[in-house]
Design an enzyme around this catalytic site. Structure first.
Site, short mmCIF file in Angstrom:
data_model
loop_
_atom_site.label_atom_id
_atom_site.label_comp_id
_atom_site.label_asym_id
_atom_site.label_seq_id
_atom_site.Cartn_x
_atom_site.Cartn_y
_atom_site.Cartn_z
CB CYS A 107 -0.93 0.00 1.21
SG CYS A 107 -2.27 -1.18 1.04
CB CYS A 188 -4.16 -0.92 -1.39
SG CYS A 188 -2.60 -1.74 -0.96
#
Ligand SMILES: *[C@@H]1O[C@H](CO)[C@@H](O)[C@H](O)[C@H]1NC(C)=O
Ligand SMILES: *[C@@H]1O[C@H](CO)[C@@H](O)[C@H](O)[C@H]1NC(C)=O
Ligand SMILES: *[C@@H]1O[C@H](CO)[C@@H](O)[C@H](O)[C@H]1NC(C)=O
Length: 290
Positions: A107, A188
């Site tokens: 992420c 993400c």
């Protein structure tokens, strides 16, 4: 050796020479026979060795990737394009290749870009905090390479391949579409986008991968924000910035995809990197860097 045997072997030898002579002529005619139908360069020479070498190289650079089957990667590529018309290759054909090269993208690391090819890769080399498509396993394997198959026989076409815009579903554009989509889908957290504020026209082209593939592939449930960096060239014009019309239009487009948006002009670490190559420019005076 008897005289007869001698004559026989001379005849046989002559036969071989004649046959191979004809063979070569025939082969040459065959090479010339199919007209060069595609306008792009042919398959990169030594493609297989390059891909397999890059595959092992990637695993050594990024051990977290785990062990990948490098021959399997090549196998999936050949399954995707061999014996197929190079203008009739779709993302579907590369599905298995994308599956065997799948990886987890941490992420907040994804960095998309448009028209900043040079600076964006200098930046990801300078910091390990970000990852572009070309730093993913799939992008790294195929970056800068060309390939397409032939309908008549298995194997690559080393003479010519379709150029990017020659036809809609070609072996290269379909590959980069699925590679970009896979990367975006796996992203993400905060996703950064490096854009060129000195390039002419709109900040992104309507047909750019960023608009047609990457933004639509981001998952609003996983991506908390799309953060744009608009970078002007140190010596270049300031054609677009966060408050220009084309950026507001892009903001609207991003928000339409249910994604949060923010924008920064001339992000300082990038200015610093640009200054490495323009040390004497007034902007690069250490006391003046904003
Ligand atoms: C294009 O590909 C599809 C699926 O691979 C195939 O069914 C079709 O016959 C191909 N068309 C041409 C013109 O090669
Ligand atoms: C921005 O675009 C201009 C004009 O196309 C180009 O010369 C320049 O290298 C680009 N800047 C970056 C940071 O890539
Ligand atoms: C390209 O492939 C898609 C399937 O992915 C198909 O629907 C479309 O008709 C094809 N386009 C052309 C111009 O062949």
């Amino acid at each position: 050796m008897s005289r007869l045997l001698w004559r026989k072997s001379i005849l046989a030898l002559a036969g071989i020479i004649l046959a191979s002579g004809f063979g070569a002529a025939e082969a040459q005619r065959n090479l010339k026979a199919p007209k060069k139908r595609y306008t792009g360069p042919g398959t990169t020479p030594n493609l297989r060795n390059i891909i397999i070498g890059r595959c092992y190289h990637y695993m050594s650079l990024y051990p977290a990737t785990g062990v990948k089957d490098c021959s399997g990667v090549w196998q999936e590529l050949t399954d995707a394009v061999f014996r197929k018309e190079p203008c009739n290759i779709t993302e579907e054909d590369y599905k298995k290749l994308a599956q065997v090269t799948a990886q987890t993208i941490p992420c907040d690391k994804s960095l998309l870009w448009s028209r900043t090819n040079d600076l964006v890769h200098r930046y990801t080399k300078a910091t390990e905090s970000f990852m572009t498509l070309e730093d993913t396993f799939l992008g790294f394997l195929f970056n800068g390479l060309t390939w397409c198959g032939k309908t008549a026989s298995p194997g690559m076409n080393y003479n010519a391949c379709p150029s990017w815009k020659e036809c809609t579903n070609n072996s290269l554009s379909s590959f980069w579409k699925i590679a970009s989509a896979t990367f975006s889908q796996a992203s993400c957290g905060t996703v950064h986008v490096m854009l060129n504020g000195s390039a002419d026209g709109a900040i992104t082209r309507k047909e750019s991968m960023l608009r047609t593939v990457e933004i639509p592939s981001l998952n609003p449930n996983k991506v908390s924000e799309v953060k744009l960096w608009v970078i002007d060239d140190i010596q270049g014009q300031d054609r677009n910035s966060c408050n220009s019309e084309s950026l507001l239009e892009l903001q609207h487009y991003i928000e339409e995809h249910n994604l949060a948006y923010s924008c920064i002009d001339n992000y300082k670490p990038l200015t610093t990197l640009q200054c490495v190559e323009n040390p004497n420019h007034p902007v690069c005076n250490l006391c003046s860097i904003r």
